[in-house]
Design a protein around this motif. Sequence first.
Motif, short mmCIF file in Angstrom:
data_model
loop_
_atom_site.label_atom_id
_atom_site.label_comp_id
_atom_site.label_asym_id
_atom_site.label_seq_id
_atom_site.Cartn_x
_atom_site.Cartn_y
_atom_site.Cartn_z
N GLN A 1 15.90 2.74 -4.41
CA GLN A 1 16.23 2.63 -6.02
C GLN A 1 14.94 2.21 -6.35
O GLN A 1 14.00 2.26 -7.09
CB GLN A 1 17.39 2.70 -5.94
N ASP A 2 14.11 1.36 -5.15
CA ASP A 2 13.23 0.11 -5.37
C ASP A 2 11.72 1.04 -4.99
O ASP A 2 11.52 1.22 -3.31
CB ASP A 2 13.40 -1.18 -4.92
N PRO A 3 10.85 1.19 -5.77
CA PRO A 3 9.92 1.96 -5.43
C PRO A 3 8.73 1.49 -4.44
O PRO A 3 8.32 1.86 -3.31
CB PRO A 3 9.05 2.62 -6.19
N MET A 4 8.69 0.04 -4.56
CA MET A 4 8.09 -1.43 -3.44
C MET A 4 8.99 -0.84 -1.98
O MET A 4 8.45 -0.89 -0.67
CB MET A 4 7.85 -1.76 -4.07
N LEU A 5 10.36 -1.23 -1.89
CA LEU A 5 10.83 -0.62 -0.93
C LEU A 5 10.91 0.30 -0.31
O LEU A 5 10.89 0.95 1.42
CB LEU A 5 12.13 -1.38 -0.74
N GLU A 6 11.08 1.06 -0.78
CA GLU A 6 10.69 2.93 -0.22
C GLU A 6 9.72 2.91 0.09
O GLU A 6 8.90 3.66 1.32
CB GLU A 6 11.25 3.65 -1.20
N GLN A 7 8.00 1.98 -0.39
CA GLN A 7 6.85 2.70 0.21
C GLN A 7 7.01 2.19 1.39
O GLN A 7 6.02 2.33 2.46
CB GLN A 7 5.61 2.03 -0.72
N ARG A 8 7.10 0.83 2.00
CA ARG A 8 7.04 -0.14 2.64
C ARG A 8 7.86 0.41 4.13
O ARG A 8 7.62 0.41 5.22
CB ARG A 8 7.85 -1.20 2.66
#
Length: 155
Positions: free
Chosen positions: A26-33
């Motif tokens: 759900q968190d776009p920053m975590l998904e990008q990482r």
Amino acid sequence: MKLLATIILLLIPMSVFAVEPDEILQDPMLEQRAREISKELRCVVCQNQDIDSSNAGVARDLRILVRERLVAGDTDEEVISYIHARYGDYVLMRPPFNATTAALWLAPFILAAVSLLIGWWVLSTSRKRRTSVRLSAKEEAEVARYIEAKKAGEP
């Protein structure tokens, strides 16, 4: 030929859908990482394909594991180290240089050097063969007699 082109066109988009919707955080920053880490890890089933673009079941499990570790608060390096500890150097797209991976890192340079040496050897030997051989005085006289005989019409 058309069948081959059709198969290729159908297989290319499949890698785009490797990460399934239920895996996405759900968190776009975590998904990008997670996506960046997944591109650094090799699928242990596929040949030279990162887990981000692999449809293999093991790759899916590794993608989920990466996301679980990120949600737990691990840094990118900790996630990669965690997976590296369990799967070894093969799981890394850029394995470290050590005794077990030396051949992997040095083979291209060794093959290039061997290829250059073989090419140099082939060229130098072919140049040596091209040098003209001088005729001896006796041979030159024989060739001159043959030419004179042909001019005079003798057989």
